[in-house]
Design a protein around this motif. Sequence first.
Motif, PDB file in Angstrom:
ATOM      1  N   PRO A   1      41.922  44.667  22.403  1.00 36.06           N
ATOM      2  CA  PRO A   1      41.321  44.683  23.727  1.00 36.06           C
ATOM      3  C   PRO A   1      40.571  45.997  23.981  1.00 36.06           C
ATOM      4  N   GLY A  27      37.400  37.841  22.307  1.00 36.00           N
ATOM      5  CA  GLY A  27      38.552  37.990  23.186  1.00 36.00           C
ATOM      6  C   GLY A  27      38.134  38.092  24.630  1.00 36.00           C
ATOM      7  N   GLU A  28      38.914  38.853  25.388  1.00 31.77           N
ATOM      8  CA  GLU A  28      38.754  38.933  26.836  1.00 31.77           C
ATOM      9  C   GLU A  28      37.346  39.309  27.267  1.00 31.77           C
ATOM     10  N   GLU A  31      34.923  36.507  26.667  1.00 31.87           N
ATOM     11  CA  GLU A  31      35.213  35.385  27.571  1.00 31.87           C
ATOM     12  C   GLU A  31      34.683  35.665  28.973  1.00 31.87           C
ATOM     13  N   ILE A  32      34.874  36.879  29.445  1.00 32.49           N
ATOM     14  CA  ILE A  32      34.389  37.237  30.784  1.00 32.49           C
ATOM     15  C   ILE A  32      32.869  37.173  30.826  1.00 32.49           C
ATOM     16  N   LYS A  89      32.506  41.241  38.006  1.00 29.52           N
ATOM     17  CA  LYS A  89      33.609  40.402  38.471  1.00 29.52           C
ATOM     18  C   LYS A  89      33.651  40.384  40.005  1.00 29.52           C
ATOM     19  N   PRO A 123      38.294  35.029  33.612  1.00 29.90           N
ATOM     20  CA  PRO A 123      39.580  35.368  32.997  1.00 29.90           C
ATOM     21  C   PRO A 123      40.020  36.769  33.435  1.00 29.90           C
ATOM     22  N   ASN A 124      41.318  36.985  33.466  1.00 30.03           N
ATOM     23  CA  ASN A 124      41.852  38.315  33.766  1.00 30.03           C
ATOM     24  C   ASN A 124      41.721  39.191  32.548  1.00 30.03           C
ATOM     25  N   MET A 125      41.651  40.492  32.786  1.00 28.26           N
ATOM     26  CA  MET A 125      41.530  41.436  31.674  1.00 28.26           C
ATOM     27  C   MET A 125      42.318  42.688  32.019  1.00 28.26           C
ATOM     28  N   ASN A 126      43.175  43.106  31.120  1.00 25.79           N
ATOM     29  CA  ASN A 126      43.943  44.328  31.294  1.00 25.79           C
ATOM     30  C   ASN A 126      43.118  45.475  30.743  1.00 25.79           C
TER      31      ASN A 126
END
Length: 129
Positions: A1, A27-28, A31-32, A89, A123-126
């Motif tokens: 990530p 990945g994240e 996707e975002i 976002k 999507p959420n992302m840390n």
Amino acid sequence: PLKDGIIAADDIFRGCKKLERVDLVEGEVHEIIAALLLEEWKNDMDRDMSSIDQILSYTSAGNRRDVGGKAQAVRIWIRSVLRKIIHYKAQHQSLLNEAADTLQLDLPNDIVNKNVLPFLELPNMNMQR
């Protein structure tokens, strides 16, 4: 990530003259970007994602006495990408709220909340260490 603080040491890329590209594994982040509502936003993010390749190609790798600038360049790039993701976002959520308000004029509230909005959320992302 992709996370802020993932590149901590200034000398981590010292002597890495061939470090000229950063390829993120699917990945994240991807996707975002794919889920963003406006093509303009996607294009801007794609440009920002690929900008590191041009930057690294002319950034010093350093030597025994000099740490070079590649680690700093990657850190700055990561922060820029994360800032843009946060910005887009928020913009995305604002458009969703406007659309939900409009839809709720014609559709029952529970239909909009259960059957429409979940498909449009990002999507959420840390992004923390």
